[in-house]
Design a protein around this motif. Structure first.
Motif, PDB file in Angstrom:
ATOM      1  N   TYR A  94       0.828  -1.196   0.000  1.00  0.00           N
ATOM      2  CA  TYR A  94       0.000   0.000   0.000  1.00  0.00           C
ATOM      3  C   TYR A  94       0.867   1.252   0.000  1.00  0.00           C
ATOM      4  O   TYR A  94       1.910   1.304   0.659  1.00  0.00           O
ATOM      5  CB  TYR A  94      -0.889   0.042   1.248  1.00  0.00           C
ATOM      6  N   CYS A  95       0.371   2.251  -0.667  1.00  0.00           N
ATOM      7  CA  CYS A  95       0.985   3.564  -0.649  1.00  0.00           C
ATOM      8  C   CYS A  95       0.210   4.437   0.343  1.00  0.00           C
ATOM      9  O   CYS A  95      -1.025   4.380   0.392  1.00  0.00           O
ATOM     10  CB  CYS A  95       0.916   4.165  -2.049  1.00  0.00           C
ATOM     11  N   LYS A  96       0.943   5.219   1.125  1.00  0.00           N
ATOM     12  CA  LYS A  96       0.316   6.133   2.072  1.00  0.00           C
ATOM     13  C   LYS A  96       0.901   7.522   1.913  1.00  0.00           C
ATOM     14  O   LYS A  96       2.117   7.680   1.774  1.00  0.00           O
ATOM     15  CB  LYS A  96       0.531   5.670   3.516  1.00  0.00           C
ATOM     16  N   ALA A  97       0.017   8.513   1.942  1.00  0.00           N
ATOM     17  CA  ALA A  97       0.461   9.911   1.906  1.00  0.00           C
ATOM     18  C   ALA A  97      -0.101  10.616   3.128  1.00  0.00           C
ATOM     19  O   ALA A  97      -1.232  10.350   3.536  1.00  0.00           O
ATOM     20  CB  ALA A  97      -0.013  10.582   0.632  1.00  0.00           C
ATOM     21  N   THR A  98       0.682  11.502   3.702  1.00  0.00           N
ATOM     22  CA  THR A  98       0.298  12.189   4.934  1.00  0.00           C
ATOM     23  C   THR A  98       0.396  13.694   4.756  1.00  0.00           C
ATOM     24  O   THR A  98       1.392  14.201   4.223  1.00  0.00           O
ATOM     25  CB  THR A  98       1.202  11.752   6.099  1.00  0.00           C
ATOM     26  N   ILE A  99      -0.649  14.365   5.250  1.00  0.00           N
ATOM     27  CA  ILE A  99      -0.639  15.817   5.320  1.00  0.00           C
ATOM     28  C   ILE A  99      -0.702  16.197   6.795  1.00  0.00           C
ATOM     29  O   ILE A  99      -1.592  15.728   7.513  1.00  0.00           O
ATOM     30  CB  ILE A  99      -1.821  16.435   4.557  1.00  0.00           C
ATOM     31  N   ALA A 100       0.242  17.003   7.223  1.00  0.00           N
ATOM     32  CA  ALA A 100       0.304  17.410   8.628  1.00  0.00           C
ATOM     33  C   ALA A 100      -0.617  18.596   8.851  1.00  0.00           C
ATOM     34  O   ALA A 100      -0.201  19.741   8.744  1.00  0.00           O
ATOM     35  CB  ALA A 100       1.738  17.745   9.008  1.00  0.00           C
ATOM     36  N   ALA A 101      -1.880  18.325   9.176  1.00  0.00           N
ATOM     37  CA  ALA A 101      -2.865  19.386   9.417  1.00  0.00           C
ATOM     38  C   ALA A 101      -2.818  19.808  10.885  1.00  0.00           C
ATOM     39  O   ALA A 101      -2.303  19.084  11.740  1.00  0.00           O
ATOM     40  CB  ALA A 101      -4.253  18.890   9.053  1.00  0.00           C
ATOM     41  N   GLU A 102      -3.379  21.004  11.170  1.00  0.00           N
ATOM     42  CA  GLU A 102      -3.403  21.500  12.550  1.00  0.00           C
ATOM     43  C   GLU A 102      -4.160  20.554  13.461  1.00  0.00           C
ATOM     44  O   GLU A 102      -3.845  20.407  14.645  1.00  0.00           O
ATOM     45  CB  GLU A 102      -4.025  22.892  12.601  1.00  0.00           C
ATOM     46  N   SER A 103      -5.181  19.906  12.925  1.00  0.00           N
ATOM     47  CA  SER A 103      -6.008  18.994  13.722  1.00  0.00           C
ATOM     48  C   SER A 103      -5.359  17.634  13.900  1.00  0.00           C
ATOM     49  O   SER A 103      -5.883  16.779  14.601  1.00  0.00           O
ATOM     50  CB  SER A 103      -7.377  18.836  13.053  1.00  0.00           C
ATOM     51  N   GLY A 104      -4.219  17.439  13.272  1.00  0.00           N
ATOM     52  CA  GLY A 104      -3.542  16.155  13.357  1.00  0.00           C
ATOM     53  C   GLY A 104      -3.244  15.629  11.965  1.00  0.00           C
ATOM     54  O   GLY A 104      -3.790  16.131  10.983  1.00  0.00           O
ATOM     55  N   PRO A 105      -2.380  14.641  11.864  1.00  0.00           N
ATOM     56  CA  PRO A 105      -1.997  14.126  10.544  1.00  0.00           C
ATOM     57  C   PRO A 105      -3.183  13.498   9.826  1.00  0.00           C
ATOM     58  O   PRO A 105      -3.974  12.770  10.427  1.00  0.00           O
ATOM     59  CB  PRO A 105      -0.922  13.090  10.863  1.00  0.00           C
ATOM     60  N   GLN A 106      -3.288  13.800   8.553  1.00  0.00           N
ATOM     61  CA  GLN A 106      -4.313  13.207   7.705  1.00  0.00           C
ATOM     62  C   GLN A 106      -3.629  12.216   6.770  1.00  0.00           C
ATOM     63  O   GLN A 106      -2.754  12.601   5.999  1.00  0.00           O
ATOM     64  CB  GLN A 106      -5.037  14.282   6.888  1.00  0.00           C
ATOM     65  N   ASP A 107      -4.037  10.969   6.877  1.00  0.00           N
ATOM     66  CA  ASP A 107      -3.446   9.904   6.066  1.00  0.00           C
ATOM     67  C   ASP A 107      -4.373   9.513   4.931  1.00  0.00           C
ATOM     68  O   ASP A 107      -5.600   9.380   5.121  1.00  0.00           O
ATOM     69  CB  ASP A 107      -3.156   8.671   6.925  1.00  0.00           C
ATOM     70  N   TYR A 108      -3.774   9.269   3.789  1.00  0.00           N
ATOM     71  CA  TYR A 108      -4.509   8.788   2.616  1.00  0.00           C
ATOM     72  C   TYR A 108      -3.842   7.498   2.139  1.00  0.00           C
ATOM     73  O   TYR A 108      -2.607   7.401   2.109  1.00  0.00           O
ATOM     74  CB  TYR A 108      -4.473   9.834   1.493  1.00  0.00           C
ATOM     75  N   TRP A 109      -4.676   6.536   1.774  1.00  0.00           N
ATOM     76  CA  TRP A 109      -4.182   5.219   1.378  1.00  0.00           C
ATOM     77  C   TRP A 109      -4.656   4.864  -0.024  1.00  0.00           C
ATOM     78  O   TRP A 109      -5.767   5.219  -0.432  1.00  0.00           O
ATOM     79  CB  TRP A 109      -4.695   4.139   2.333  1.00  0.00           C
ATOM     80  N   GLY A 110      -3.809   4.132  -0.723  1.00  0.00           N
ATOM     81  CA  GLY A 110      -4.228   3.529  -1.970  1.00  0.00           C
ATOM     82  C   GLY A 110      -4.948   2.224  -1.718  1.00  0.00           C
ATOM     83  O   GLY A 110      -5.109   1.783  -0.573  1.00  0.00           O
ATOM     84  N   GLN A 111      -5.343   1.571  -2.818  1.00  0.00           N
ATOM     85  CA  GLN A 111      -6.132   0.344  -2.700  1.00  0.00           C
ATOM     86  C   GLN A 111      -5.268  -0.889  -2.516  1.00  0.00           C
ATOM     87  O   GLN A 111      -5.779  -1.950  -2.169  1.00  0.00           O
ATOM     88  CB  GLN A 111      -7.016   0.186  -3.948  1.00  0.00           C
ATOM     89  N   GLY A 112      -3.984  -0.763  -2.757  1.00  0.00           N
ATOM     90  CA  GLY A 112      -3.055  -1.876  -2.591  1.00  0.00           C
ATOM     91  C   GLY A 112      -2.794  -2.625  -3.888  1.00  0.00           C
ATOM     92  O   GLY A 112      -3.620  -2.638  -4.801  1.00  0.00           O
ATOM     93  N   THR A 113      -1.629  -3.236  -3.939  1.00  0.00           N
ATOM     94  CA  THR A 113      -1.265  -4.084  -5.070  1.00  0.00           C
ATOM     95  C   THR A 113      -0.583  -5.346  -4.532  1.00  0.00           C
ATOM     96  O   THR A 113       0.268  -5.260  -3.647  1.00  0.00           O
ATOM     97  CB  THR A 113      -0.361  -3.324  -6.071  1.00  0.00           C
ATOM     98  N   GLN A 114      -0.984  -6.494  -5.045  1.00  0.00           N
ATOM     99  CA  GLN A 114      -0.490  -7.770  -4.532  1.00  0.00           C
ATOM    100  C   GLN A 114       0.881  -8.100  -5.113  1.00  0.00           C
ATOM    101  O   GLN A 114       1.081  -8.038  -6.333  1.00  0.00           O
ATOM    102  CB  GLN A 114      -1.468  -8.891  -4.891  1.00  0.00           C
ATOM    103  N   VAL A 115       1.793  -8.459  -4.232  1.00  0.00           N
ATOM    104  CA  VAL A 115       3.102  -8.969  -4.633  1.00  0.00           C
ATOM    105  C   VAL A 115       3.232 -10.387  -4.097  1.00  0.00           C
ATOM    106  O   VAL A 115       3.078 -10.609  -2.897  1.00  0.00           O
ATOM    107  CB  VAL A 115       4.242  -8.080  -4.085  1.00  0.00           C
ATOM    108  N   THR A 116       3.503 -11.322  -4.984  1.00  0.00           N
ATOM    109  CA  THR A 116       3.681 -12.716  -4.598  1.00  0.00           C
ATOM    110  C   THR A 116       5.041 -13.189  -5.078  1.00  0.00           C
ATOM    111  O   THR A 116       5.342 -13.098  -6.273  1.00  0.00           O
ATOM    112  CB  THR A 116       2.582 -13.602  -5.194  1.00  0.00           C
ATOM    113  N   VAL A 117       5.835 -13.655  -4.137  1.00  0.00           N
ATOM    114  CA  VAL A 117       7.179 -14.153  -4.458  1.00  0.00           C
ATOM    115  C   VAL A 117       7.167 -15.657  -4.239  1.00  0.00           C
ATOM    116  O   VAL A 117       7.067 -16.135  -3.103  1.00  0.00           O
ATOM    117  CB  VAL A 117       8.255 -13.483  -3.590  1.00  0.00           C
ATOM    118  N   SER A 118       7.262 -16.390  -5.337  1.00  0.00           N
ATOM    119  CA  SER A 118       7.135 -17.838  -5.249  1.00  0.00           C
ATOM    120  C   SER A 118       7.762 -18.474  -6.481  1.00  0.00           C
ATOM    121  O   SER A 118       7.742 -17.904  -7.573  1.00  0.00           O
ATOM    122  CB  SER A 118       5.667 -18.238  -5.153  1.00  0.00           C
ATOM    123  N   SER A 119       8.313 -19.662  -6.266  1.00  0.00           N
ATOM    124  CA  SER A 119       8.850 -20.415  -7.397  1.00  0.00           C
ATOM    125  C   SER A 119       7.806 -21.376  -7.949  1.00  0.00           C
ATOM    126  O   SER A 119       8.063 -22.093  -8.918  1.00  0.00           O
ATOM    127  CB  SER A 119      10.107 -21.174  -6.977  1.00  0.00           C
TER     128      SER A 119
END
Length: 119
Positions: A94-119
């Motif tokens: 997941y990717c996360k972005a943060t904005i430091a607002a006066e009321s506290g940090p505001q976090d934004y998240w992406g939907q995610g991407t699957q990584v699979t490591v396997s032989s």
């Protein structure tokens, strides 16, 4: 409205590489911090790599020397280059972005991407 869209996940063999992308709907200069997290099945979400103050970066011990976070400001994109992948790197990233607002940090998240490591 802030939106983050990840891409680049997939299935890769141990020792292989992937590059994840996180495209923001606004200029990434908007954010006070950006980071990559991951969550494996049955485990808590954990920070993998992050831009902190300015251009400083930090990495989880488990990925140091193998993963690299970088950015393309013109494309509003943050990348996670992952090398020497191991089965234990398997997770939703997941990717996360943060904005430091006066009321506290505001976090934004992406939907995610699957990584699979396997032989």
């Amino acid at each position: 409205q802030v939106q983050l869209v990840e891409s680049g996940g997939g299935l890769v063999q141990p020792g292989g590489s992937l590059r994840l992308s996180c495209v923001a709907s606004v200029s990434i200069f908007t954010f006070d911090g950006m980071a990559w997290y991951r969550q494996a099945p049955g485990k808590q979400r954990e920070s993998v790599a992050a831009f902190t103050t300015g251009r400083a970066t930090n990495y989880a011990d488990s990925v140091k020397g193998r993963f690299l976070i970088n950015r393309d400001n013109a494309k509003n994109t943050v990348y996670l280059q992952m090398n020497s992948l191991k089965p234990e790197d398997t997770a939703v990233y997941y990717c996360k972005a943060t904005i430091a607002a006066e009321s506290g940090p505001q976090d934004y998240w992406g939907q995610g991407t699957q990584v699979t490591v396997s032989s």
